[in-house]
Write a protein that holds these residues in place. Structure first.
Motif, mmCIF file in Angstrom:
data_model
loop_
_atom_site.group_PDB
_atom_site.id
_atom_site.type_symbol
_atom_site.label_atom_id
_atom_site.label_comp_id
_atom_site.label_asym_id
_atom_site.label_seq_id
_atom_site.Cartn_x
_atom_site.Cartn_y
_atom_site.Cartn_z
ATOM 1 N N CYS A 140 -48.645 -120.398 52.214
ATOM 2 C CA CYS A 140 -48.809 -119.234 53.098
ATOM 3 C C CYS A 140 -48.242 -117.967 52.455
ATOM 4 C CB CYS A 140 -48.122 -119.483 54.437
ATOM 5 S SG CYS A 140 -48.884 -120.780 55.438
ATOM 6 N N TYR A 141 -47.282 -118.146 51.555
ATOM 7 C CA TYR A 141 -46.658 -116.992 50.896
ATOM 8 C C TYR A 141 -47.433 -116.642 49.624
ATOM 9 C CZ TYR A 141 -42.720 -117.474 54.076
ATOM 10 O OH TYR A 141 -41.921 -117.514 55.200
ATOM 11 N N GLN A 142 -48.679 -116.237 49.809
ATOM 12 C CA GLN A 142 -49.548 -115.984 48.667
ATOM 13 C C GLN A 142 -49.044 -114.829 47.816
ATOM 14 O OE1 GLN A 142 -52.187 -118.013 47.803
ATOM 15 N NE2 GLN A 142 -52.032 -116.839 45.897
ATOM 16 N N SER A 143 -48.440 -113.815 48.428
ATOM 17 C CA SER A 143 -47.928 -112.675 47.654
ATOM 18 C C SER A 143 -46.851 -113.124 46.678
ATOM 19 C CB SER A 143 -47.366 -111.601 48.586
ATOM 20 O OG SER A 143 -46.183 -112.050 49.240
ATOM 21 N N GLN A 144 -46.029 -114.068 47.098
ATOM 22 C CA GLN A 144 -44.955 -114.552 46.238
ATOM 23 C C GLN A 144 -45.455 -115.551 45.209
ATOM 24 O OE1 GLN A 144 -41.870 -112.795 46.768
ATOM 25 N NE2 GLN A 144 -43.630 -111.831 47.756
ATOM 26 N N GLU A 198 -47.448 -102.008 51.209
ATOM 27 C CA GLU A 198 -47.129 -102.650 52.491
ATOM 28 C C GLU A 198 -46.687 -104.090 52.299
ATOM 29 O OE1 GLU A 198 -50.572 -102.166 54.961
ATOM 30 O OE2 GLU A 198 -50.330 -99.993 55.103
ATOM 31 N N ILE A 199 -45.915 -104.355 51.233
ATOM 32 C CA ILE A 199 -45.468 -105.721 50.944
ATOM 33 C C ILE A 199 -44.614 -106.275 52.074
ATOM 34 C CG2 ILE A 199 -43.474 -104.899 49.609
ATOM 35 C CD1 ILE A 199 -45.516 -108.148 49.039
ATOM 36 N N SER A 200 -43.841 -105.412 52.722
ATOM 37 C CA SER A 200 -42.999 -105.884 53.831
ATOM 38 C C SER A 200 -43.856 -106.473 54.948
ATOM 39 C CB SER A 200 -42.145 -104.736 54.370
ATOM 40 O OG SER A 200 -41.382 -105.171 55.475
ATOM 41 N N ILE A 238 -46.935 -107.546 54.719
ATOM 42 C CA ILE A 238 -47.629 -108.728 54.189
ATOM 43 C C ILE A 238 -46.724 -109.953 54.271
ATOM 44 C CG2 ILE A 238 -48.502 -109.800 52.062
ATOM 45 C CD1 ILE A 238 -49.541 -106.983 51.292
ATOM 46 N N ARG A 239 -45.463 -109.788 53.872
ATOM 47 C CA ARG A 239 -44.547 -110.928 53.856
ATOM 48 C C ARG A 239 -44.175 -111.377 55.271
ATOM 49 N NH1 ARG A 239 -39.762 -110.730 49.726
ATOM 50 N NH2 ARG A 239 -39.980 -112.993 50.000
ATOM 51 N N LYS A 240 -44.103 -110.456 56.200
ATOM 52 C CA LYS A 240 -43.842 -110.850 57.591
ATOM 53 C C LYS A 240 -45.015 -111.658 58.141
ATOM 54 C CE LYS A 240 -40.794 -106.988 58.674
ATOM 55 N NZ LYS A 240 -40.691 -105.664 59.310
ATOM 56 N N GLU A 241 -46.226 -111.244 57.805
ATOM 57 C CA GLU A 241 -47.395 -112.015 58.243
ATOM 58 C C GLU A 241 -47.394 -113.396 57.600
ATOM 59 O OE1 GLU A 241 -50.675 -109.513 57.250
ATOM 60 O OE2 GLU A 241 -50.236 -108.055 58.840
ATOM 61 N N GLU A 242 -46.993 -113.465 56.334
ATOM 62 C CA GLU A 242 -46.896 -114.762 55.658
ATOM 63 C C GLU A 242 -45.819 -115.630 56.307
ATOM 64 O OE1 GLU A 242 -48.285 -113.353 51.166
ATOM 65 O OE2 GLU A 242 -46.164 -113.400 51.687
ATOM 66 N N PHE A 243 -44.707 -115.020 56.680
ATOM 67 C CA PHE A 243 -43.619 -115.734 57.368
ATOM 68 C C PHE A 243 -44.139 -116.375 58.660
ATOM 69 C CE2 PHE A 243 -40.262 -115.489 60.644
ATOM 70 C CZ PHE A 243 -39.291 -116.299 60.074
ATOM 71 N N LEU A 267 -34.352 -114.545 60.065
ATOM 72 C CA LEU A 267 -34.807 -113.878 58.847
ATOM 73 C C LEU A 267 -34.045 -112.564 58.730
ATOM 74 C CD1 LEU A 267 -36.724 -113.455 56.452
ATOM 75 C CD2 LEU A 267 -38.445 -112.621 58.084
ATOM 76 N N LEU A 268 -33.314 -112.401 57.633
ATOM 77 C CA LEU A 268 -32.384 -111.273 57.542
ATOM 78 C C LEU A 268 -33.018 -109.973 57.067
ATOM 79 C CD1 LEU A 268 -29.218 -113.014 56.012
ATOM 80 C CD2 LEU A 268 -29.993 -112.921 58.395
ATOM 81 N N THR A 269 -33.966 -110.017 56.126
ATOM 82 C CA THR A 269 -34.463 -108.781 55.521
ATOM 83 C C THR A 269 -35.951 -108.557 55.783
ATOM 84 O OG1 THR A 269 -35.117 -109.715 53.383
ATOM 85 C CG2 THR A 269 -32.793 -109.118 53.653
ATOM 86 N N ASP A 270 -36.395 -107.360 55.385
ATOM 87 C CA ASP A 270 -37.796 -106.985 55.598
ATOM 88 C C ASP A 270 -38.719 -107.459 54.483
ATOM 89 O OD1 ASP A 270 -37.132 -105.289 53.514
ATOM 90 O OD2 ASP A 270 -37.245 -103.446 54.705
ATOM 91 N N GLY A 271 -38.153 -108.067 53.420
ATOM 92 C CA GLY A 271 -38.984 -108.599 52.342
ATOM 93 C C GLY A 271 -39.646 -107.548 51.476
#
Length: 247
Positions: A191-195, A73-75, A77-82, A61-65
């Motif tokens: 799992c990627y509910q934010s997206q 704290e979207i970054s 959140i997305r790591k937890e979703e990952f 995974l290249l970026t912090d999202g």
């Protein structure tokens, strides 16, 4: 490779279409995911299918999202979703490089060095990466960094498979039936509910996979992922010519 040959490799139809990825039991595969969710949207079905065939799959995974969504704290959140999606897909080996989302063009040299390190460490037979003409700039920058890393690694036996996410691919040469794997892929996407809240990714992903299945004209196929497979040397040349055309 001439500019015409490079563009043909990227855009023109291949004489031979295959319906399985060029890997088998015990082989290593490296999946490059610029953002949390790209690995699931673009090749989640392939990941599930390969793991079921005892193929070793690693994700980088290249970026912090941090660039997709207006939540605080979207970054994180997305790591937890990952990590939730990782559990659903079933792979265990991964790296998170944590570059700023949307800014991979500013870190090309360092990114290439890190991808080179992963190529040497994992010795993959197949590398999956976003389609070079995909819309997000980080997806294109990932391809440029991969091409340089492959060049430095001098591993001409590697096959590169570009996968599609937001931009339908012109004339893929590998179609993968993921009908049996789609339920689990769908659960991983959820799992990627934010997206999903921000981009409605579930409907977009399902529309693309059913579109590919219908175009395949194959009976009892409801979902497909597609790829553009190239030998490493041809991929490197194609990316280098594409960079010149862009300039």
């Amino acid at each position: 490779m001439s500019e015409r040959s490079a563009l043909k490799a990227l855009l023109m139809p291949e004489e031979k279409i295959i319906y399985t990825l060029p890997v088998g039991k015990g082989d290593n595969v490296l999946v490059i995911s610029p953002h949390p969710d790209d690995e699931t949207l673009g090749c989640g079905g392939a990941i599930i299918k390969m793991l079921l065939s005892s193929i070793n799959v690693s994700i980088v995974l290249l970026t912090d999202g941090n660039g997709s969504g207006r939540m605080r704290e979207i970054s994180q959140i997305r790591k937890e979703e990952f990590m939730k999606a990782r559990s659903v897909l079933g792979y265990s080996t991964f790296d998170i490089l944590d570059y700023p989302d949307g800014q991979l063009d500013s870190y090309q040299e360092k990114l290439s060095e890190q991808i080179h390190r992963l190529l040497v460490e994992h010795v993959p037979k197949l590398v999956l990466t976003p389609y070079l003409l995909d819309y997000p700039i980080d997806h294109r920058m990932a391809d440029i960094a991969l091409a340089q890393a492959l060049k430095n690694a001098n591993q001409s036996n590697i096959i590169v498979g570009m996968y599609e996410i937001w931009t339908p691919m012109a004339n893929p040469n590998c179609y993968l039936n993921i009908t049996g794997e789609y339920f689990k892929k769908h659960m991983a996407i959820r799992c990627y509910q934010s997206q999903e809240d921000y981009f409605k990714i579930i409907d977009k992903a399902e529309s693309l996979s059913t579109f590919r299945a219908k175009l395949s004209m194959r009976k009892k196929v409801e979902h497909m992922e597609c790829f553009k497979l190239l030998e490493a040397n041809k991929y490197i040349e194609m990316v280098e010519v594409w960079k010149k055309v862009q300039n």
